[in-house]
Write an enzyme that holds these catalytic residues in place. Structure first.
Site, PDB file in Angstrom:
ATOM      1  N   GLY A  17       2.125   1.104  -4.366  1.00 16.52           N
ATOM      2  CA  GLY A  17       2.801   0.100  -4.706  1.00 16.52           C
ATOM      3  C   GLY A  17       4.356   0.681  -5.207  1.00 16.52           C
ATOM      4  O   GLY A  17       5.188  -0.223  -5.868  1.00 16.52           O
ATOM      5  N   VAL A  20       0.780  -1.117   0.015  1.00 18.95           N
ATOM      6  CA  VAL A  20      -0.182  -0.095   0.024  1.00 18.95           C
ATOM      7  C   VAL A  20       0.899   1.162   0.162  1.00 18.95           C
ATOM      8  O   VAL A  20       0.401   2.396  -0.273  1.00 18.95           O
ATOM      9  CB  VAL A  20      -0.906  -0.090   1.376  1.00 18.95           C
ATOM     10  CG1 VAL A  20      -0.087   0.144   2.480  1.00 18.95           C
ATOM     11  CG2 VAL A  20      -2.016   0.923   1.027  1.00 18.95           C
ATOM     12  N   TYR A  21       2.383   1.318   0.338  1.00 19.13           N
ATOM     13  CA  TYR A  21       3.007   2.494   0.319  1.00 19.13           C
ATOM     14  C   TYR A  21       3.035   3.037  -1.153  1.00 19.13           C
ATOM     15  O   TYR A  21       3.570   2.242  -2.137  1.00 19.13           O
ATOM     16  CB  TYR A  21       4.414   2.003   0.864  1.00 19.13           C
ATOM     17  CG  TYR A  21       4.462   1.483   2.284  1.00 19.13           C
ATOM     18  CD1 TYR A  21       3.376   1.729   3.286  1.00 19.13           C
ATOM     19  CD2 TYR A  21       5.553   1.105   2.977  1.00 19.13           C
ATOM     20  CE1 TYR A  21       3.682   1.493   4.508  1.00 19.13           C
ATOM     21  CE2 TYR A  21       5.518   0.685   4.199  1.00 19.13           C
ATOM     22  CZ  TYR A  21       4.667   0.730   4.896  1.00 19.13           C
ATOM     23  OH  TYR A  21       4.585   0.324   6.380  1.00 19.13           O
ATOM     24  N   VAL A  22       2.630   4.126  -1.315  1.00 13.45           N
ATOM     25  CA  VAL A  22       2.505   4.968  -2.484  1.00 13.45           C
ATOM     26  C   VAL A  22       2.025   4.081  -3.583  1.00 13.45           C
ATOM     27  O   VAL A  22       2.399   4.053  -4.662  1.00 13.45           O
ATOM     28  CB  VAL A  22       4.075   5.445  -2.651  1.00 13.45           C
ATOM     29  CG1 VAL A  22       3.958   6.637  -3.792  1.00 13.45           C
ATOM     30  CG2 VAL A  22       4.751   6.003  -1.479  1.00 13.45           C
TER      31      VAL A  22
END
Length: 334
Positions: free
Chosen positions: A60, A56-58
Site C-alpha cells: 500500500g 499490493v505494491y509495497v
C-alpha cells in the site's frame, strides 16, 4: 506526448504510462518517497497522464506516495489501481470476493486521497470466487462512482472471454483495458489473449516492456549480473535471468545494438517503440526508478525508427508456435 483512445471507451491515455511498483521500496531497486514524487511530477509536466499502481505494491505504500504526489493535480491524471492479492492476515483479506473488493477499493481511495478511480483492475483470476460475484461488485463500484472503468490483468484467454460474456449477458460494465506482460522477449499473449482483446475491443496495456531490464542492453551473454532486478528475481519468476538469458534473446539484443548505433536511439527506446507499433496496444507501462530513466523513456514518443527495422525485430523475436496455432497458421486461414 501522444495520446491514444482506450479502445472502445472515450478515455484518452498517454502512450507512455508511469508504473509505480517500486515506489516506497527500501532496497537498491526501490525509489524513496522524495524521488518518486519528483518522478511523478516530471511525468505529468511532460504531458503524461496515465499512472498505474496497485494496492499490493509495497503493501500500500506505493498508493500512498502516488496519492501525495497528485494532490492538486487530480484532473491531470488517469489513475489506475488493482485488487486481488493478500492485503492482511485474515482469511478474507485476499481474492475477488465482493467483501474483499469493496473493502480494498475503500482502502485504496483512502491511501490515494481521491474520491474515485479512473481504472480498476482485477489483478489475477480467483479460482475460489464465482466470476459473477466479482463482476457484479465491479459493476456496483462503477454505478456508485468509485471507479469510471474496469480492467483485467493476468487472466487466461478463456477466463477473459468468460468474464466478458458474463458481463454482456447480465448488462454489467465490461472490461475496457487488459494489462499483461508483453515485450520483445515475452510475446506469449499473442497466442490468444491479443486476439481476444482486438476482437472484443479491449485496450492492451503492456507491463514489463524492457524484460525486467534485459532489453536495456546493459548485460553481456554468459555473465549473470550481481546487481539490478534480474539479479534479484528467483529463477521461477517471470523476469528472472534464467528466462531472459536465451540464445534467441541475445540475437534480439544484437539487432537492437545495430539499430541503436544507426539511428542514435537507446535500447530502451527501441523496445518501447516496437511495442507501441503492436496491434491493440494503447499505453505502455514504464517502471522508471530515477528521473534520468524517465527522461530517456519519454523520448520514445519522438524517436523515428524505420518500420522495416521494427519488422526485423518482430521476426527475430517471433514465438515458436505450438499446436493448434501452427496448424491454424498453415491451414486455418485459407
Amino acid at each position: 506526448m501522444k495520446y491514444n483512445q482506450l479502445r472502445k471507451s472515450g478515455l484518452l491515455v498517454s502512450e507512455i504510462a508511469l508504473g509505480t511498483m517500486v515506489f516506497g521500496e527500501e532496497n537498491i531497486r526501490g525509489t524513496d518517497q522524495k524521488a518518486a514524487i519528483k518522478i511523478i511530477h516530471q511525468f505529468l509536466d511532460q504531458g503524461g497522464n496515465h499512472i498505474d499502481t496497485a494496492n499490493v505494491y509495497v503493501e500500500g505504500r506505493s498508493e500512498e506516495i502516488v496519492g501525495q504526489a497528485i494532490q492538486g493535480k487530480r484532473d491531470q491524471v488517469v489513475l489506475a489501481t488493482k485488487v486481488r492479492f493478500k492485503m492482511g492476515s485474515g482469511p478474507n483479506d485476499q481474492g475477488l470476493s465482493r467483501a474483499h473488493i469493496l473493502k480494498s477499493v475503500e482502502d485504496s481511495l483512502r491511501r490515494l486521497k481521491v474520491d474515485y478511480l479512473d481504472l480498476l483492475y482485477m489483478h489475477c483470476w480467483d479460482p475460489l470466487t464465482p466470476i459473477e460475484e466479482s463482476l457484479r461488485a465491479f459493476d456496483d463500484l462503477v454505478t456508485a462512482g468509485k471507479t469510471r472503468y474496469i480492467g483485467v490483468s493476468n487472466f487466461k484467454a478463456w477466463q477473459l472471454m468468460k468474464s466478458l460474456t458474463t458481463s454482456q449477458i447480465n448488462g454489467w460494465i465490461r472490461f475496457t483495458a487488459a494489462q499483461y506482460q508483453y515485450s520483445l522477449v515475452e510475446r506469449g499473449i499473442e497466442a490468444e489473449i491479443s486476439e481476444v482483446c482486438l476482437n472484443e475491443e479491449l485496450g492492451i496495456i503492456p507491463w514489463g516492456p524492457l524484460g525486467g531490464g534485459f532489453l536495456t542492453g546493459k548485460y553481456s551473454q554468459g555473465d549473470k549480473p550481481d546487481q539490478g532486478r534480474l539479479s534479484m528475481m528467483p529463477e521461477e519468476t517471470e523476469e528472472s535471468w534464467e528466462r531472459r538469458s536465451l540464445e534467441r534473446n541475445w540475437r534480439i539484443l544484437d539487432k537492437m545494438a545495430s539499430i541503436s548505433e544507426r539511428y542514435k536511439v537507446s535500447h530502451s527506446q527501441i523496445a518501447l517503440a516496437w511495442l507501441l507499433k503492436q496491434s491493440g496496444v494503447c499505453s505502455v507501462i514504464i517502471g522508471a526508478r530515477t528521473v534520468e530513466q524517465l527522461t530517456e523513456n519519454l523520448k520514445t514518443t519522438s524517436v523515428e525508427i524505420p518500420l522495416s527495422e521494427l519488422d526485423e525485430l518482430s521476426e527475430l523475436s517471433k514465438p515458436i508456435q505450438g499446436y493448434p496455432y501452427r496448424f491454424i497458421e498453415l491451414y486455418g486461414s485459407r
